[in-house]
Design a protein around this motif. Structure first.
Motif, PDB file in Angstrom:
ATOM      1  N   ASN B 213       0.742  -1.258   0.092  1.00 27.16           N
ATOM      2  CA  ASN B 213       0.045   0.095  -0.093  1.00 27.16           C
ATOM      3  C   ASN B 213       0.705   1.255  -0.020  1.00 27.16           C
ATOM      4  O   ASN B 213       1.722   1.511   1.000  1.00 27.16           O
ATOM      5  N   LEU B 214       0.771   2.141  -1.119  1.00 31.08           N
ATOM      6  CA  LEU B 214       1.452   3.179  -1.265  1.00 31.08           C
ATOM      7  C   LEU B 214       1.007   4.379  -0.549  1.00 31.08           C
ATOM      8  O   LEU B 214      -0.163   4.508  -0.494  1.00 31.08           O
ATOM      9  N   ASP B 215       1.846   5.536  -0.129  1.00 24.49           N
ATOM     10  CA  ASP B 215       1.476   6.674   0.302  1.00 24.49           C
ATOM     11  C   ASP B 215       0.595   7.381  -0.803  1.00 24.49           C
ATOM     12  O   ASP B 215       1.124   7.338  -1.937  1.00 24.49           O
ATOM     13  N   PRO B 216      -0.239   8.403  -0.565  1.00 20.97           N
ATOM     14  CA  PRO B 216      -0.824   9.274  -1.392  1.00 20.97           C
ATOM     15  C   PRO B 216       0.238  10.070  -1.999  1.00 20.97           C
ATOM     16  O   PRO B 216       1.194  10.499  -1.244  1.00 20.97           O
ATOM     17  N   ALA B 217       0.225  10.410  -3.081  1.00 22.70           N
ATOM     18  CA  ALA B 217       1.116  11.305  -4.045  1.00 22.70           C
ATOM     19  C   ALA B 217       0.264  12.220  -4.770  1.00 22.70           C
ATOM     20  O   ALA B 217      -0.784  11.865  -5.522  1.00 22.70           O
ATOM     21  N   ASP B 218       0.910  13.158  -5.732  1.00 20.57           N
ATOM     22  CA  ASP B 218       0.492  13.804  -6.785  1.00 20.57           C
ATOM     23  C   ASP B 218       0.375  12.533  -7.990  1.00 20.57           C
ATOM     24  O   ASP B 218       1.065  11.830  -7.789  1.00 20.57           O
ATOM     25  N   PRO B 219      -0.416  12.759  -8.729  1.00 21.19           N
ATOM     26  CA  PRO B 219      -0.651  11.739  -9.900  1.00 21.19           C
ATOM     27  C   PRO B 219       0.649  11.118 -10.424  1.00 21.19           C
ATOM     28  O   PRO B 219       0.799   9.739 -10.365  1.00 21.19           O
ATOM     29  N   ILE B 220       1.412  11.925 -11.017  1.00 23.82           N
ATOM     30  CA  ILE B 220       2.594  11.570 -11.762  1.00 23.82           C
ATOM     31  C   ILE B 220       3.741  10.871 -10.890  1.00 23.82           C
ATOM     32  O   ILE B 220       3.976   9.719 -10.886  1.00 23.82           O
ATOM     33  N   THR B 221       3.795  11.307  -9.651  1.00 22.17           N
ATOM     34  CA  THR B 221       4.539  10.678  -8.870  1.00 22.17           C
ATOM     35  C   THR B 221       4.196   9.365  -8.113  1.00 22.17           C
ATOM     36  O   THR B 221       4.922   8.441  -8.144  1.00 22.17           O
ATOM     37  N   ALA B 222       2.758   9.307  -7.881  1.00 17.29           N
ATOM     38  CA  ALA B 222       2.201   7.873  -7.552  1.00 17.29           C
ATOM     39  C   ALA B 222       2.332   6.962  -8.689  1.00 17.29           C
ATOM     40  O   ALA B 222       2.877   5.745  -8.104  1.00 17.29           O
ATOM     41  N   CYS B 223       2.425   7.039 -10.003  1.00 18.33           N
ATOM     42  CA  CYS B 223       2.679   6.244 -10.908  1.00 18.33           C
ATOM     43  C   CYS B 223       4.129   5.922 -11.148  1.00 18.33           C
ATOM     44  O   CYS B 223       4.598   4.916 -11.240  1.00 18.33           O
ATOM     45  N   ASP B 224       5.108   7.093 -10.961  1.00 18.31           N
ATOM     46  CA  ASP B 224       6.351   6.742 -11.000  1.00 18.31           C
ATOM     47  C   ASP B 224       6.842   5.728  -9.996  1.00 18.31           C
ATOM     48  O   ASP B 224       7.553   4.865 -10.143  1.00 18.31           O
ATOM     49  N   ARG B 225       6.141   5.874  -8.809  1.00 18.89           N
ATOM     50  CA  ARG B 225       6.478   4.789  -7.747  1.00 18.89           C
ATOM     51  C   ARG B 225       6.123   3.525  -7.958  1.00 18.89           C
ATOM     52  O   ARG B 225       6.899   2.445  -7.845  1.00 18.89           O
ATOM     53  N   VAL B 226       5.000   3.463  -8.657  1.00 18.25           N
ATOM     54  CA  VAL B 226       4.358   1.917  -9.205  1.00 18.25           C
ATOM     55  C   VAL B 226       5.416   1.210 -10.066  1.00 18.25           C
ATOM     56  O   VAL B 226       5.700   0.404  -9.884  1.00 18.25           O
ATOM     57  N   ILE B 227       5.942   2.093 -10.949  1.00 16.97           N
ATOM     58  CA  ILE B 227       6.818   1.369 -11.949  1.00 16.97           C
ATOM     59  C   ILE B 227       8.099   1.105 -11.087  1.00 16.97           C
ATOM     60  O   ILE B 227       8.785   0.349 -11.693  1.00 16.97           O
ATOM     61  N   ARG B 228       8.573   2.044 -10.421  1.00 18.90           N
ATOM     62  CA  ARG B 228       9.811   1.918  -9.854  1.00 18.90           C
ATOM     63  C   ARG B 228       9.807   0.637  -8.924  1.00 18.90           C
ATOM     64  O   ARG B 228      10.578  -0.337  -8.846  1.00 18.90           O
ATOM     65  N   ILE B 229       8.628   0.744  -7.957  1.00 19.53           N
ATOM     66  CA  ILE B 229       8.472  -0.747  -7.218  1.00 19.53           C
ATOM     67  C   ILE B 229       8.422  -1.979  -8.126  1.00 19.53           C
ATOM     68  O   ILE B 229       8.974  -3.069  -7.553  1.00 19.53           O
ATOM     69  N   LYS B 230       7.676  -1.992  -9.026  1.00 19.58           N
ATOM     70  CA  LYS B 230       7.626  -3.102  -9.836  1.00 19.58           C
ATOM     71  C   LYS B 230       9.032  -3.581 -10.199  1.00 19.58           C
ATOM     72  O   LYS B 230       9.305  -4.741 -10.366  1.00 19.58           O
ATOM     73  N   GLN B 231       9.737  -2.597 -10.950  1.00 21.27           N
ATOM     74  CA  GLN B 231      11.185  -2.844 -11.146  1.00 21.27           C
ATOM     75  C   GLN B 231      11.818  -3.581  -9.877  1.00 21.27           C
ATOM     76  O   GLN B 231      12.603  -4.833 -10.209  1.00 21.27           O
ATOM     77  N   VAL B 232      11.801  -3.122  -8.936  1.00 21.17           N
ATOM     78  CA  VAL B 232      12.349  -3.561  -7.489  1.00 21.17           C
ATOM     79  C   VAL B 232      12.134  -4.755  -7.234  1.00 21.17           C
ATOM     80  O   VAL B 232      13.011  -5.808  -6.932  1.00 21.17           O
ATOM     81  N   LEU B 233      10.644  -5.083  -7.141  1.00 25.29           N
ATOM     82  CA  LEU B 233      10.268  -6.530  -7.149  1.00 25.29           C
ATOM     83  C   LEU B 233      10.929  -7.645  -8.020  1.00 25.29           C
ATOM     84  O   LEU B 233      11.424  -8.513  -7.542  1.00 25.29           O
ATOM     85  N   ARG B 234      10.877  -7.196  -9.170  1.00 24.88           N
ATOM     86  CA  ARG B 234      11.639  -8.046 -10.069  1.00 24.88           C
ATOM     87  C   ARG B 234      13.097  -8.499 -10.016  1.00 24.88           C
ATOM     88  O   ARG B 234      13.535  -9.316  -9.966  1.00 24.88           O
ATOM     89  N   GLU B 235      13.809  -7.166  -9.844  1.00 28.90           N
ATOM     90  CA  GLU B 235      15.107  -7.104  -9.500  1.00 28.90           C
ATOM     91  C   GLU B 235      15.466  -8.019  -8.207  1.00 28.90           C
ATOM     92  O   GLU B 235      16.291  -8.888  -8.371  1.00 28.90           O
ATOM     93  N   VAL B 236      14.886  -7.760  -7.218  1.00 35.86           N
ATOM     94  CA  VAL B 236      15.252  -8.542  -5.986  1.00 35.86           C
ATOM     95  C   VAL B 236      14.872 -10.018  -6.271  1.00 35.86           C
ATOM     96  O   VAL B 236      15.675 -10.896  -5.839  1.00 35.86           O
TER      97      VAL B 236
END
Lengths: 230, 459
Positions: B213-236
């Motif tokens: 569950n992510l913290d609320p953020a402005d829309p662009i930041t919220a989505c940037d976080r999703v794509i970075r989190i998905k990358q991290v999950l795959r990388e780990v």
């Protein structure tokens, strides 16, 4: 930009009119899959010939076409004065045609394996004619395709087509040629009849082209639409 | 962090950065880009490195979209640019000397491309700001974790994998969380290094599934976080020789969703707040009206793949009907209006395979259309939205029906633009064609090998 969507839906009943004969009813399943649309297009083309249109309205029975190389399959359910094409091989199929669908348009396609002929010889014979309907010369079919394709923005306004078998050529459209297609008579016929797709045949080296990618993409889209009966 | 080229140069030096990874977003939500030397990165500012226009013109299997053309495309696969958003530059916590930066894809003059997902979302938020409104968003990321490595999973054709959890359908089970800790401890540490705050995480209903569950953020930041989190999950997962997937339905178990919460504020005041949960403001009603009116069309964006629609079955936590209600988790739109601090609306339709930028763009566009055209919402159903018979507003249940709904839509395109909507419809029809003509089996109700091979690792 307001560009038109290049694909159309086929969720409704299709009725093809057959000149000088009773209209043949050709329906497809709701939310049809490509092979269903392709078969319906072929049947619609057959229905342009009065005898074949009459045959569609006359015969009864279920004929399935199944790919031997992937899961593509469809069943033509003839009866009640027409045909309905649905996905899959129906359990009650009387005749089943198994073929490599990717090679059906080849100059020498591998012979399909057909089951059910001994019990349903007339049905099998009639459907084999429906699936290989008469056609015009490559020039006539080219004109028919171009009349369809050129309605869409982005398609070249004119096109020079060269038959590499004999050097004969045809210019479609009334302005200086914006695109060229070169190929054997067989290859050109396949494209213009909707048996194959321009972009794929170009990738496969079956035809050659001179022109812009933008025109190729639009022509390929129209070629697909032609094949799917849009 | 806001910086210009000079500021970026100084920052790169201060942080000992030798390489910069550019992170652009494809139409399918894949992260695409290059690794650039700092010298090349700096010299390419402000437009950014060149990248072929093809990155916005191929499908998720790598086949180019050569069945239609659009005005923004460049003849003969010419170049676009990946314009770095320097506010997103961050030192990679796992790779000393490397920085990551998120980019917009722009043309040679720096103009936005109408199908660049990040630019599209920005244009929607700007439209919203024109109404004096600002949005915040927070995603819930669902993901499944398996003991097999990606290579082992591939060798097993992604079937019969071993969930990193007890096989029962229990959610919130700490016994499961404990099994996932070795993986998640590294993930959370890395997210902290990337500056991505997480509200929490928990074991979810499918075996091996958990939710962040992510913290609320402005829309662009919220989505940037999703794509970075998905990358991290795959990388780990790669590093620990296990595997994760965000596929909407990787097996017959529960699927992965990508629920998104959003709130609106005007002059700092929460727009969706209604003390009793019933007396919604006119603005809120119209916003919900727009969400409802555009729901069938937006389903094409929320559910982008053939596989997405396998998740959309009743009583499996995914909505099947275009409905809304106060704190109703069976509805497509769950309104939570009673708290002034947390008044928000949750959209529950999107699958884990959806592009977060486009999902949020479609949600906000629906709301904007609602307020611009004063659309009153239908009444809440007042009953569970699952298992309903014909006659209720069922969502499109195939990729073609959803594409047809978007094609016929007249509301979303007033905000997203016809160029984008038509392109999207064409890409979904293309996906349908690829499924049926390159090995997908339409006769089975199971997830097909075609879907698993195409989506498991990368979506």
């Amino acid at each position: 930009m307001g560009r038109r969507t290049r694909f159309e839906s086929h969720t409704e009943t299709h009725v093809a009119s057959a000149p000088m004969s009773e209209p043949a009813r050709i329906d497809v399943e709701p939310d049809p899959v490509p092979i269903v649309l392709i078969l319906a297009t072929t049947l619609r083309r057959a229905a342009r010939t009065p005898q074949l249109a009459a045959a569609i309205g006359r015969i009864n029975g279920n004929v399935a076409l199944r790919s031997t190389v992937d899961p593509q399959a469809a069943t033509m359910r003839f009866g009640g004065g027409g045909v309905t094409v649905v996905r899959g091989v129906s359990e009650d199929a009387d005749v089943v045609i198994a073929a490599d669908l990717n090679k059906l348009a080849d100059e020498k396609p591998p012979k399909p394996k057909v089951t059910g002929i001994p019990r349903h010889p007339k049905l099998a014979m009639t459907v084999s004619k429906l699936l290989d309907p008469p056609h015009g010369t490559w020039q006539e079919e080219a004109q028919r395709f171009f009349a369809f394709a050129t309605k869409h923005p982005g398609v070249p306004r004119s096109m020079r087509v060269v038959c590499t078998d004999d050097g004969s050529e045809l210019t479609l459209g009334n302005v200086p040629s914006e695109y060229e297609l070169h190929g054997s008579e067989h290859a050109l016929l396949n494209v213009f009849l909707g048996n194959s797709v321009i972009g794929q045949d170009l990738l496969d080296g079956k035809i050659f082209a001179v022109g812009k990618l933008a025109h190729l993409a639009e022509l390929t889209g129209r070629s697909l639409a032609w094949m799917l009966g849009e | 962090m806001t910086m210009d080229a000079a500021g970026a140069t100084a920052w790169l030096e201060e942080n000992g950065i030798n390489w910069v990874k550019t992170e652009g977003i494809s139409i399918d939500g894949l992260v695409i880009g290059k690794h650039l030397s700092t010298r090349k990165f700096v010299s390419s500012l402000p437009l950014g490195n060149a990248i072929t226009e093809f990155v916005l013109g191929y499908d998720i299997g790598g086949t180019p979209f050569l069945a239609w053309w659009d005005d923004w495309r460049r003849e003969a696969l010419g170049d676009f640019h990946q314009r770095p958003d320097l506010s997103t530059i961050v030192a990679a916590p796992d790779r000393p000397g490397t920085a990551n930066v998120i980019c917009d894809i722009v043309d040679l003059e720096g103009n936005s491309i109408p199908v660049c997902p990040r630019s599209k979302l920005r244009s929607v938020t700007e439209r919203l700001e024109g109404h004096g409104l600002t949005a915040k968003a927070a995603f819930e990321i669902e993901v499944m974790l398996y003991r097999e490595s990606f290579a082992e999973a591939r060798a097993k054709h992604h079937r019969d994998l071993t969930p990193m959890a007890h096989p029962a359908h229990l959610a919130y089970l700490h016994y499961n969380s404990r099994q996932q800790l070795r993986f998640l401890d590294v993930v959370l540490q890395r997210l902290d290094g990337l500056g991505i705050p997480i509200e929490g995480w928990h074991d979810e209903a499918a075996p091996g599934q958990f939710e962040l569950n992510l913290d609320p953020a402005d829309p662009i930041t919220a989505c940037d976080r999703v794509i970075r989190i998905k990358q991290v999950l795959r990388e780990v997962a790669l590093e620990q020789h296990c595997s994760v997937t965000f596929m909407a339905k990787p097996s017959h178990e529960y699927g992965n969703g990508l629920h998104v919460h959003h709130s609106l504020a005007r002059d700092g005041a929460p727009v969706f707040y209604a003390p009793d949960g019933h007396d919604l403001s006119e603005l809120t009603r119209h916003w919900i009206g727009g969400l409802m009116a555009t729901m069938p069309a937006a389903t094409s964006i929320f559910c982008p793949n053939i596989n997405s629609f396998r998740r959309m079955v009743g009583f499996a936590a995914a909505p099947t009907v275009a409905s809304w209600g106060e704190d109703d988790k069976s509805a497509a739109v769950r309104v939570l209006s009673r708290s002034p601090q947390a008044a928000r609306i949750e959209n529950r339709v999107a699958g884990g395979d959806a592009n977060p930028y486009l999902v949020l763009a479609a949600v906000l566009a629906g709301g904007i259309a609602g307020i611009e055209q004063s659309i009153e919402p239908p009444s809440p159903l007042g009953v569970a939205s699952w298992g309903l018979p014909a006659g209720y507003p069922h969502l499109p249940n195939t990729i073609t029906k959803a594409a047809e709904a978007l094609k016929a839509d007249t509301l979303l395109r007033t905000v997203l633009g016809s160029g984008f909507c038509d392109y999207w419809v064409n890409t979904r029809r293309w996906e349908w064609l690829m499924f049926h003509t390159t090995g997908g089996d339409p006769m089975t109700t199971d997830v097909t090998a075609w879907e698993l091979n195409r989506l498991f690792e990368i979506v």
